[in-house]
Write an enzyme that holds these catalytic residues in place. Structure first.
Site, short mmCIF file in Angstrom:
data_model
loop_
_atom_site.label_atom_id
_atom_site.label_comp_id
_atom_site.label_asym_id
_atom_site.label_seq_id
_atom_site.Cartn_x
_atom_site.Cartn_y
_atom_site.Cartn_z
CG ASN A 174 -0.44 0.03 2.51
OD1 ASN A 174 0.72 -0.36 2.69
ND2 ASN A 174 -1.20 0.47 3.49
CE LYS A 197 7.92 -11.26 0.33
NZ LYS A 197 7.35 -10.31 -0.65
CB ALA A 199 4.22 -6.06 -1.40
N GLY A 250 2.95 -4.81 7.66
CA GLY A 250 1.94 -5.59 6.95
C GLY A 250 0.80 -5.94 7.88
CB SER A 251 -1.96 -8.29 7.50
OG SER A 251 -1.24 -9.47 7.22
CD GLU A 272 5.35 0.70 12.70
OE1 GLU A 272 4.14 0.96 12.78
OE2 GLU A 272 6.21 1.18 13.45
CB CYS A 306 -2.01 1.09 8.52
SG CYS A 306 -0.72 2.32 8.29
CD GLU A 406 -5.88 -2.83 8.46
OE1 GLU A 406 -5.50 -3.99 8.27
OE2 GLU A 406 -5.10 -1.86 8.58
P1 NAP Z 1 0.53 -8.63 4.19
O1 NAP Z 1 -0.35 -9.54 3.39
O2 NAP Z 1 0.74 -8.95 5.61
O3 NAP Z 1 1.92 -8.59 3.38
C1 NAP Z 1 2.99 -7.80 3.81
C2 NAP Z 1 4.29 -8.46 3.40
O4 NAP Z 1 4.34 -9.76 4.00
C3 NAP Z 1 4.44 -8.65 1.90
O5 NAP Z 1 5.79 -8.47 1.55
C4 NAP Z 1 4.00 -10.08 1.70
O6 NAP Z 1 4.59 -10.71 0.58
C5 NAP Z 1 4.50 -10.74 2.98
N1 NAP Z 1 3.71 -11.93 3.29
C6 NAP Z 1 2.41 -12.15 3.01
N2 NAP Z 1 2.04 -13.38 3.43
C7 NAP Z 1 3.14 -13.94 3.99
C8 NAP Z 1 3.38 -15.20 4.60
N3 NAP Z 1 2.43 -16.12 4.71
N4 NAP Z 1 4.61 -15.44 5.07
C9 NAP Z 1 5.58 -14.51 4.96
N5 NAP Z 1 5.41 -13.31 4.37
C10 NAP Z 1 4.20 -13.02 3.91
O7 NAP Z 1 0.03 -7.13 4.14
P2 NAP Z 1 -0.41 -6.29 2.89
O8 NAP Z 1 -1.74 -6.79 2.42
O9 NAP Z 1 0.72 -6.23 1.92
O10 NAP Z 1 -0.53 -4.83 3.54
C11 NAP Z 1 -1.65 -4.41 4.19
C12 NAP Z 1 -1.46 -4.49 5.69
O11 NAP Z 1 -0.32 -3.74 6.08
C13 NAP Z 1 -2.63 -3.85 6.44
O12 NAP Z 1 -2.97 -4.65 7.55
C14 NAP Z 1 -2.07 -2.50 6.89
O13 NAP Z 1 -2.70 -1.95 8.01
C15 NAP Z 1 -0.65 -2.87 7.16
N6 NAP Z 1 0.18 -1.67 7.15
C16 NAP Z 1 0.63 -1.20 8.34
C17 NAP Z 1 1.41 -0.04 8.38
C18 NAP Z 1 1.94 0.49 9.67
O14 NAP Z 1 2.84 1.34 9.62
N7 NAP Z 1 1.46 0.06 10.83
C19 NAP Z 1 1.72 0.62 7.18
C20 NAP Z 1 1.24 0.10 5.98
C21 NAP Z 1 0.48 -1.06 5.98
P3 NAP Z 1 3.81 -10.90 -0.82
O15 NAP Z 1 3.40 -9.55 -1.25
O16 NAP Z 1 4.85 -11.52 -1.68
O17 NAP Z 1 2.64 -11.80 -0.57
#
Ligand code: NAP
Length: 509
Positions: A174, A197, A199, A250-251, A272, A306, A406
């Protein structure tokens, strides 16, 4: 760093739109960046433009062994990098910063095509992301230790801040550029080397940063980007005992898995994670202003933020008036391809995200929610791309997924409240604790909110809250640690305590 390299995307692999969008086509890289070289895996994976579903290019998938090699390269580079003076590291980082700003338009256009956000949002992200590089380059020159009044006779006590070592950084789609620089700038400025790494939806924004790091003269092995299968790359980073810090954005579910995986090597972990931000309208607020602010806080990045205002709370007596204001504003939003300057809300990241938004909407409607207003969805957006129309829902109950989760899409929900105590309790009734918004004038009520809200960041009368000087991060299941500000170094450094005792004086000497 290699001086001369072949451009590695040929026209058959990168589509015309992305090539023609860039003044500097060499920013478009599809190989991983390891030890100053562009490295290919055996497999490639496509990236789609969420605005029209077209394949914009392919990026490489590294093997487990290639990812381990990147960690080794970062480990080998660590000693040389940490031993540079802070000034020398700062100069290299500032060169990188300037190159990013010089390429701002290209980087933003690339991001629009790959991620879907509007051009204005993308330019804002590039500037925001770059600002962390300048901030940490300057802060590194002031990463002081302490002297401690001694409790031991004749001893000098002090602390030194030392870089922790190789840092593994895992980032989301995002904010495909700023989530990398917010981590990497802190880590590199303090003397760590990084293996990143990005996304899989948005690798090209990350690889463009590597191209510019290379041009800036960042030494080989200091900044590495590894692309590949998410669980493979993350597992290698988590399990490696050469990786001393893991920083993830990430999530929350994925964050929990990574924490568990990293436990066996006892890494320093910063997380985060997700948010479920409340937006509290106080009784004395100008409702038109508050509605505009709530709309802005909800629909940035198409609601995929987020910090998005996920639950908007309005005093019962003002509810219908607030809804009228919000409905008027939402109906004026222009949904479409982010490259058009008239667009306010771009597509979602992919069709899966649209399906999830539809499921949340269906669940809410079945349980009694009412659609109070929607933006138009142009015919072009209905034919192609991952669009979901901004929608305002009322009659919300706490059992609805759109309230508890969320929602990460352009679904805005408004709920009434009857007292300040009640709205603070409702706001805190979530496992998340990242950000909260309060709008109003009464300083006593504002102070009660500031003290009562269980969120890492509370913003009063301002939608904009983030930036390089502030400690960004969440409480509860929204994360561990802080990014940005002087606290950003904590996640990538160790405090070493030094006790310098005095040897007894030898008689006669
Ligand atoms: P995500 O699905 O958790 O993915 C984030 C990262 O983790 C990506 O690089 C993804 O790789 C990797 N990943 C996904 N599944 C994995 C697994 N099973 N094992 C290991 N790595 C894995 O999150 P997203 O959909 O990209 O981002 C949205 C989330 O990020 C939301 O919850 C948002 O609130 C959060 N966020 C938080 C902040 C903050 O500062 N607190 C800022 C921005 C976003 P791939 O892309 O290769 O699948």
């Amino acid at each position: 760093m290699s001086n001369e390299r072949q451009f590695d995307i040929d026209d058959s692999k990168a589509n015309h739109e992305i090539m023609s969008a860039l003044d500097d086509v060499k920013l478009l890289r599809n190989l991983a960046y390891v030890n100053g070289k562009w490295v290919s895996g055996e497999q490639f994976r496509p990236v789609l433009n969420p605005a029209n579903d077209e394949i914009i290019g392919y990026f490489t998938q590294l093997s487990q062994q290639q990812i381990s090699s990147a960690i080794h390269a970062a480990d080998d580079a660590f000693n040389g990098w940490r031993k540079l003076q802070a000034d020398q590291r700062a100069e290299l980082l500032l060169t990188w910063y300037q190159l990013i700003l010089d390429a701002k338009q290209d980087l933003a256009r690339l991001m629009v095509i790959e991620q879907g956000k509007t051009l204005a949002e993308a330019i804002g992200e590039i500037e925001y992301g770059a600002s962390f590089i300048r901030w940490f380059a300057e802060e590194a020159r002031r990463s002081y230790g302490e002297t401690i009044p001694s409790h031991i006779a004749d001893a000098q006590l002090s602390t030194i801040r030392e870089p922790i070592g190789v840092a593994g950084l895992i980032t989301p789609w995002n904010f495909p550029s700023a989530m990398i620089t917010r981590k990497a700038a802190a880590a590199m400025a303090i003397g760590c080397t990084v293996v990143i790494k990005p996304a899989s939806e948005t690798p090209f924004s990350a690889l463009a940063l590597a191209e510019l790091a290379d041009r800036a003269g960042i030494p080989d092995g200091v900044f590495n980007i590894v692309t590949g299968q998410a669980d493979t790359v993350s597992h290698v980073l988590c399990q490696s005992d050469k990786v001393k810090a893991l920083s993830f954005t990430g999530s929350t579910p994925v964050g929990k898995m990574l924490l568990a995986d990293a436990a066996s090597t006892v890494k320093k972990c910063s997380m985060e994670l997700g948010g479920n931000a409340p937006f509290i309208v106080l009784p004395d607020t100008d409702l038109a202003q508050a509605a505009q602010a709530a709309l802005d806080a909800k629909f940035q990045t198409s609601g995929q933020d987020c910090l998005a205002a996920n639950r908007i709370f309005v005093p019962q007596q003002h509810l219908s008036q607030f809804i009228d204001h919000f409905a008027t504003l939402i109906s004026k939003l222009k949904v479409g391809n982010g490259k058009h300057s008239s667009t306010n809300v771009g597509p979602l990241i992919n069709h899966k995200a649209v399906e999830k938004a539809q499921q949340l909407l269906n669940d809410a409607l079945i349980k009694g929610a009412v659609v109070a207003a929607q933006a138009d969805l142009p015919a072009a957006a209905q034919a192609n791309g991952s669009y979901f129309t901004p929608t305002l829902l009322t009659n919300i109950t706490p059992d609805m997924a759109v309230y508890r989760e969320e929602n990460f899409c352009p679904l805005a929900i408004v709920l009434p409240y009857s007292s300040l105590e009640q709205v603070i309790e409702m706001s805190n009734d979530t496992e998340y604790g990242l950000a909260a918004y309060v709008y109003g004038h009464d300083i006593h009520q504002i102070w009660q909110c500031l003290r009562g809200l269980e969120f890492g960041m509370v913003s009063v009368n301002s939608v904009k809250m983030t930036g390089h000087p502030i400690p960004f991060g969440g409480m509860k299941q929204s994360g561990l640690g802080r990014e940005g500000s002087r606290h950003g170094f904590d996640e990538f450094s160790e405090i070493k305590y030094c006790c310098l005792g005095a040897l007894p004086t030898v008689s006669g000497s």
